[in-house]
Structures are given as structure tokens and as C-alpha cells.
Design an enzyme around this catalytic site. Structure first.
Site, PDB file in Angstrom:
ATOM      1  N   LYS A 153       0.836  -1.214   0.000  1.00  0.00           N
ATOM      2  CA  LYS A 153       0.000   0.000   0.000  1.00  0.00           C
ATOM      3  C   LYS A 153       0.869   1.261   0.000  1.00  0.00           C
ATOM      4  O   LYS A 153       0.665   2.176  -0.793  1.00  0.00           O
ATOM      5  CB  LYS A 153      -0.926   0.010   1.225  1.00  0.00           C
ATOM      6  CG  LYS A 153      -1.902   1.167   1.197  1.00  0.00           C
ATOM      7  CD  LYS A 153      -2.535   1.413   2.537  1.00  0.00           C
ATOM      8  CE  LYS A 153      -1.660   2.325   3.352  1.00  0.00           C
ATOM      9  NZ  LYS A 153      -2.229   2.718   4.638  1.00  0.00           N
ATOM     10  N   ASP A 172      -6.521   1.089   1.026  1.00  0.00           N
ATOM     11  CA  ASP A 172      -6.514   1.305   2.469  1.00  0.00           C
ATOM     12  C   ASP A 172      -7.884   0.892   3.003  1.00  0.00           C
ATOM     13  O   ASP A 172      -8.686   0.292   2.277  1.00  0.00           O
ATOM     14  CB  ASP A 172      -6.158   2.767   2.805  1.00  0.00           C
ATOM     15  CG  ASP A 172      -7.303   3.712   2.476  1.00  0.00           C
ATOM     16  OD1 ASP A 172      -8.256   3.297   1.762  1.00  0.00           O
ATOM     17  OD2 ASP A 172      -7.275   4.857   2.938  1.00  0.00           O
TER      18      ASP A 172
END
Ligand code: SF4
Length: 247
Positions: A153, A172
Site C-alpha cells: 500500500k 486502504d
């Protein structure tokens, strides 16, 4: 794990998040939920609603964005933005951060939570940047993931928001939750969500879609009680935990 993530990940109808909430009609997954026509409508609606969506972490260069994103784990961007001005004023380069006294780093970032681990990670990341990459932030996921505290991420955030490289889609908590509510995935694991999204989202939307979904998740499609009556995506949404439905 948020209640809706667990349930939606299993693609089961959800119970309302509170007594005022009522499930939408036809809340089951629709066969055409990932059709290019529907995906295009979602992308167009989000782009119109959030035409200037950008990463909310304050940063002036790739180094600052990398460190800020590591600090953003388990906390809010607002919380990170409160500590980074002092951090980057004192330690403005990978070399300076690598040589900083650890207790001083812990003091500065204390309010972001998990500050001992994060202090070690940002200092470790600065060391790897300095020793392995000549003080420059690399431009591939594989290289970025060599930095302590950097997973997929974070690598996607840096590549997308700073370098403009669409190597993947940032997933996320907001992107995961909204992707499930919009029935673009049934997965709860972020890497699997990313894979599902990448199959249906055109690559030239990967970077901006993440920003838009994060904004939408913060402002409208919030975790506990989404504001469906105000949501421009509502006509396209059949989430089981909608709080209002027009169809
Ligand atoms: S209609 Fe409700 S659940 Fe669906 S995307 Fe909008 S806010 Fe989220």
C-alpha cells in the site's frame, strides 16, 4: 476489523449498522456489478464529485511522502500532518534521519501511535534509502518494499502520488470498504481487493480512483453510518448496509 468489512468480505447481506439503518432492496451481488458500463458510471461520478482529490499527507518530495505514509499506519492523515513539520524541519534528508537519536524521533512522532516501532521503521527506511539507493526514493514496488515499514500500500502511495506511476491501486481501509459496498470485490484482504479492482478499472484511473474513494470514504461513505441520502453514487449502489435507498 470493522463490522462491515468482515460481513461484506464474505458477500453476505449485512444487518443494518444501527436501528435507523435499513438494508437496500436487492442487496445481493448483481451479475453485472463489475460490468464496464457500471464501472465507467462509478468512475465518472467520483471524478465529477472529487475533481481535485489528492493525497492528504503533507509532503514536499518523495522522501517526505514515504516517511509520512509509514507514519500513517493505524492513524489518520491529520494526525501525521501534525508531527511531520517538526520531523522534516529537523531531519530533512535520509542521511539526517538515519543519524537521528531514536528517543528524539520517538518524542516527535509519539502521538501517531505505535511510536517505538514507527521510529525504528522510519529510521530504518532512511538508512536503506541512504545506503542502497543513494538517498533517493526508488521507483519500483519491489525496491520500495525493501524499506522497513513499507508494504504494498505504501509503495503504491509513493509511486502514484509522487512519481505518477500506476503500479497498482492503493487499498486502504476506505478503498477496501467502498469497493465491497459498491460490489466491485468480495474480498477483504487488501492485496486481493487490489487484484479485483485492477481487473475492471482502466489503468489510467488507478491513481485517481484511490484518492477519490479515500475522500468519499472520509466524507460520505463512512464506516459506521454511510450518508447514503447525500451520496452521488447512491443510484449505482446496492450495499446491504445503506442507510437510505432510492431503489
Ligand atoms: S450509497 Fe451509501 S453505501 Fe453506497 S457508496 Fe454511497 S454512501 Fe456508500
Amino acid at each position: 476489523m470493522p463490522r462491515e468489512s468482515k460481513a461484506a468480505g464474505a458477500n453476505r447481506p449485512l444487518k443494518p449498522s444501527n436501528k435507523a439503518a435499513r438494508p437496500a432492496k436487492g442487496a445481493r451481488t448483481r451479475p453485472d456489478s463489475r460490468s464496464s458500463e457500471r464501472v465507467t458510471s462509478i468512475l465518472e461520478t467520483l471524478a465529477k464529485t472529487y475533481p481535485n482529490a489528492v493525497c492528504a499527507l503533507r509532503h514536499r518530495n518523495a522522501f517526505e511522502l514515504t516517511i509520512a505514509t509509514i507514519l500513517s499506519a493505524q492513524t489518520t492523515d491529520v494526525g501525521v500532518n501534525k508531527v511531520t513539520p517538526e520531523l522534516f524541519r529537523m531531519y530533512s534528508t535520509p542521511r539526517k534521519l538515519a543519524e537521528a537519536p531514536l528517543p528524539e524521533l520517538e518524542r516527535i512522532i509519539r502521538t501517531t501511535g505505535f511510536y517505538r516501532a514507527k521510529a525504528k521503521n522510519i529510521q530504518g527506511a532512511a538508512r536503506v534509502l541512504q545506503e542502497s539507493f543513494g538517498g533517493k526514493v526508488p521507483q519500483t514496488i519491489e525496491e520500495l518494499m525493501k524499506l522497513p515499514g513499507v508494504a504494498r500500500k505504501t509503495a503504491n502511495v509513493v509511486l502514484g502520488s509522487w512519481y505518477g506511476i500506476a503500479a497498482g491501486i492503493v487499498v486502504d481501509t476506505h478503498v477496501g470498504r467502498l469497493s465491497r459496498r459498491l460490489d466491485l470485490t468480495r474480498e477483504s484482504d487488501p492485496v486481493k481487493v487490489e487484484r479485483d479492482l485492477e481487473k475492471v478499472i482502466p489503468m489510467d484511473h488507478w491513481i485517481q480512483l484511490s484518492h477519490e474513494l479515500i475522500h468519499h470514504g472520509r466524507q460520505i461513505c463512512i464506516a459506521r453510518k454511510p450518508r447514503c441520502a447525500e451520496c452521488p453514487l447512491e443510484p449505482l449502489c446496492n450495499a446491504a448496509d445503506k442507510t437510505w435507498s432510492s431503489h
